[in-house]
Design a protein around this motif. Sequence first.
Motif, PDB file in Angstrom:
ATOM      1  N   ILE A  82       0.781  -1.140   0.114  1.00  0.00           N
ATOM      2  CA  ILE A  82      -0.113   0.039   0.051  1.00  0.00           C
ATOM      3  C   ILE A  82       0.768   1.258  -0.054  1.00  0.00           C
ATOM      4  O   ILE A  82       1.942   1.317   0.834  1.00  0.00           O
ATOM      5  N   ASP A 110      -3.262   0.117  -3.707  1.00  0.00           N
ATOM      6  CA  ASP A 110      -2.752  -1.017  -3.404  1.00  0.00           C
ATOM      7  C   ASP A 110      -1.901  -1.416  -4.653  1.00  0.00           C
ATOM      8  O   ASP A 110      -2.592  -1.764  -5.714  1.00  0.00           O
ATOM      9  N   ARG A 211      -8.497   4.240  -5.501  1.00  0.00           N
ATOM     10  CA  ARG A 211      -7.998   4.874  -4.343  1.00  0.00           C
ATOM     11  C   ARG A 211      -8.553   4.081  -3.036  1.00  0.00           C
ATOM     12  O   ARG A 211      -9.862   3.757  -3.073  1.00  0.00           O
ATOM     13  N   LEU A 212      -7.794   3.927  -1.910  1.00  0.00           N
ATOM     14  CA  LEU A 212      -8.164   3.226  -0.919  1.00  0.00           C
ATOM     15  C   LEU A 212      -8.797   4.129   0.102  1.00  0.00           C
ATOM     16  O   LEU A 212      -8.019   5.135   0.502  1.00  0.00           O
ATOM     17  N   SER A 213      -9.929   3.887   0.736  1.00  0.00           N
ATOM     18  CA  SER A 213     -10.402   4.509   1.997  1.00  0.00           C
ATOM     19  C   SER A 213      -9.626   3.938   3.261  1.00  0.00           C
ATOM     20  O   SER A 213      -9.170   3.150   3.117  1.00  0.00           O
ATOM     21  N   GLU A 216     -10.703   0.787   3.954  1.00  0.00           N
ATOM     22  CA  GLU A 216     -10.395  -0.442   3.079  1.00  0.00           C
ATOM     23  C   GLU A 216      -8.877  -0.602   3.225  1.00  0.00           C
ATOM     24  O   GLU A 216      -8.388  -1.743   3.139  1.00  0.00           O
ATOM     25  N   LYS A 217      -8.040   0.336   3.507  1.00  0.00           N
ATOM     26  CA  LYS A 217      -6.736   0.321   3.663  1.00  0.00           C
ATOM     27  C   LYS A 217      -6.548  -0.708   5.033  1.00  0.00           C
ATOM     28  O   LYS A 217      -5.646  -1.553   5.092  1.00  0.00           O
ATOM     29  N   LEU A 220      -7.150  -4.234   4.200  1.00  0.00           N
ATOM     30  CA  LEU A 220      -6.250  -4.961   3.451  1.00  0.00           C
ATOM     31  C   LEU A 220      -5.051  -5.322   3.977  1.00  0.00           C
ATOM     32  O   LEU A 220      -4.350  -6.315   3.976  1.00  0.00           O
TER      33      LEU A 220
END
Length: 232
Positions: A82, A110, A211-213, A216-217, A220
């Motif tokens: 990430i 990611d 894009r990762l919120s 979500e980050k 993962l």
Amino acid sequence: MNASHFSAHLRRLRKDRGLVQKDVAEALAVSVQAVSQWEKGETTPEYPKVMKLAEFLGVSLDELSWDDVETRQDPTPPSKTIVRVAGLVGAGAEIMPDYEQIPDGLYDIDVLVPVPEGAVALQVEGDSMFPRYDAGDVVICWGEPSSTTEIVGWEAAVRTSDGKRYLKRILQGQKKGTFDLESYNAPPIRGVKLEWVSRVHLVVRAGHWQRLSPREKIRLIKKATGASLKRR
């Protein structure tokens, strides 16, 4: 992805399967020269190619990315896949980092394969480097040169002495300590001094990243950490 580990492992996996470089090149729709450069550690493939390569060779991404058992048992922390996109880099567009960037970066993505500590991600603006790079691509850069002569011929993100950030191919300038910044379909920028240079090692194509919120980050990272613990 450690380039030396990747190149050695790719070469061994290919030979173990009785394949020649042409077989790999045809399967991935690239040139034999590209495969040769991967195996020499001169370049590394973009991550969609890494995924196709792993599928073609019948191995996981982990098996392809790491060269030996010891390394696979202690991989780069999963969260290192990430990366925070720090800002924009101009490929035709003029970017002034001090005024047009967000101090904490733009967003997280990611990239699916581990990248080294200190890697810098930048989103491409402009089309002067087309077809190598499109607007909206994200380039992942790492490694600063040990000497000024080392950077000649690099495709790199650079910051010039007047504070502008570009994505260009670097050539030696006419005057000592200066460089020419070459584009693929625009006039070169000649005789500039560089404050910062970092070589492009990985490209995430526009449309292949999200894009990762924050939620979500975290998800993962937890998922990858759990997978890492299971492998051990």
